[in-house]
Design an enzyme around this catalytic site. Structure first.
Site, PDB file in Angstrom:
ATOM      1  N   ASP A 176       0.849  -1.190   0.000  1.00 23.22           N
ATOM      2  CA  ASP A 176       0.000   0.000   0.000  1.00 23.22           C
ATOM      3  C   ASP A 176       0.890   1.247   0.000  1.00 23.22           C
ATOM      4  OD1 ASP A 176       0.401   1.042   2.781  1.00 23.22           O
ATOM      5  OD2 ASP A 176      -0.427  -0.911   3.323  1.00 23.22           O
ATOM      6  N   ARG A 187      15.006   3.762   0.867  1.00 19.56           N
ATOM      7  CA  ARG A 187      15.807   3.221  -0.241  1.00 19.56           C
ATOM      8  C   ARG A 187      16.186   4.265  -1.298  1.00 19.56           C
ATOM      9  NH1 ARG A 187      18.112  -1.190   1.952  1.00 19.56           N
ATOM     10  NH2 ARG A 187      16.535  -2.431   3.032  1.00 19.56           N
TER      11      ARG A 187
END
Ligand SMILES: Cc1cc2nc3c(=O)[nH]c(=O)nc-3n(C[C@H](O)[C@H](O)[C@H](O)COP(=O)(O)OP(=O)(O)OC[C@H]3O[C@@H](n4cnc5c(N)ncnc54)[C@H](O)[C@@H]3O)c2cc1C
Length: 224
Positions: A176, A187
């Site tokens: 989600d 990241r």
């Protein structure tokens, strides 16, 4: 589909919801209809700034990802995603291995135990020499893999053990929006390894047209 690294890619398979789904979820106690007077945008910004996170869970994405095993291994640490990865017990892996471009090799960082100084470039000759060493491993590993499978009928689940973590694998991955934004924050950060950062950049490009208002304010708040 966005191509990433030498054999990888990310593809958005399907998605559910848009910026309006977030607004609707947040206004569950009021009139949920879109207002189109600027207050929808303001509400999304308010939710992001105040970590009112659950409305962002009403938007869901499924991606197809092809990446080196060491990248997938980092990705799989994100427990809020759902994954289904190709099994090399069921199927043989193609001869595709990640070999870094010459300008992405860099040096071990002196200031961080985990990082690399990617901006510190090697001479083209040295970079090519390193790439050839890595290529030699690919040849040896995949030749051995084929001999084990074709000559000795070694089970796939054992033959695969000679392949390096730079071998490419594929997965479907669902998440989600709330947890995807968390993944992207971690990241896309400069502390993340280059090879997963480029996948995070591709994910961001794929979702931006679907939830443009959220991404606009999320970028602003996080200086991304
Ligand atoms: C730059 C970098 C370096 C890293 N280095 C290492 C390393 O050396 N070794 C290593 O093992 N890992 C390493 N990791 C992985 C890291 O420790 C996390 O496992 C990974 O980033 C997933 O983050 P997360 O748990 O927040 O995300 P998710 O697993 O997606 O979880 C999202 C959020 O849900 C909540 N949550 C999820 N599971 C639980 C739970 N069981 N209990 C309570 N709350 C939960 C937390 O709030 C969490 O932030 C590294 C990650 C990064 C970005």
């Amino acid at each position: 589909m966005i191509e990433v690294l030498n054999y990888g890619y990310v593809r958005l398979v399907e998605s559910m919801g848009t910026d309006l789904s977030i607004v609707r979820s947040a206004r569950v106690s009021y009139n949920c209809a879109p207002r189109n007077d600027g207050s929808d945008d303001k509400l999304i910004k308010y939710l992001l700034v105040n970590n009112h996170t659950s409305p962002f869970e009403s938007v869901v994405f499924t991606f197809e990802v092809r990446a080196p095993i060491f990248v997938l291994r980092q990705w799989h640490r994100h427990r809020t995603w759902s994954f289904n990865e190709v099994s090399a017990r069921y199927t043989e892996l193609p001869d595709e291995m990640y070999i870094p471009d010459a300008d992405k090799i860099g040096y071990q960082s002196t200031s961080s135990k985990q990082a690399r100084e990617i901006e510190n470039k090697r001479s083209p000759e040295e970079a090519e020499f390193i790439r050839q060493h890595i290529e030699a491993v690919r040849l040896h590993s995949f030749n051995t893999y084929r001999v084990l499978l074709d000559t000795y009928n070694v089970p796939r689940e054992l033959a695969r053990t000679v392949l390096p973590v730079s071998t490419y694998s594929s997965m479907f991955a669902s998440v989600d929006l709330h947890n995807l934004l968390h993944f992207l924050k971690l990241r896309l950060h400069e502390h993340a390894q280059h090879e997963i950062r480029v996948y995070a950049e591709a994910l961001l490009k794929l979702i931006e047209p679907i939830v443009p208002i959220t991404i606009k304010y999320w970028r602003e708040i996080n200086s991304i």
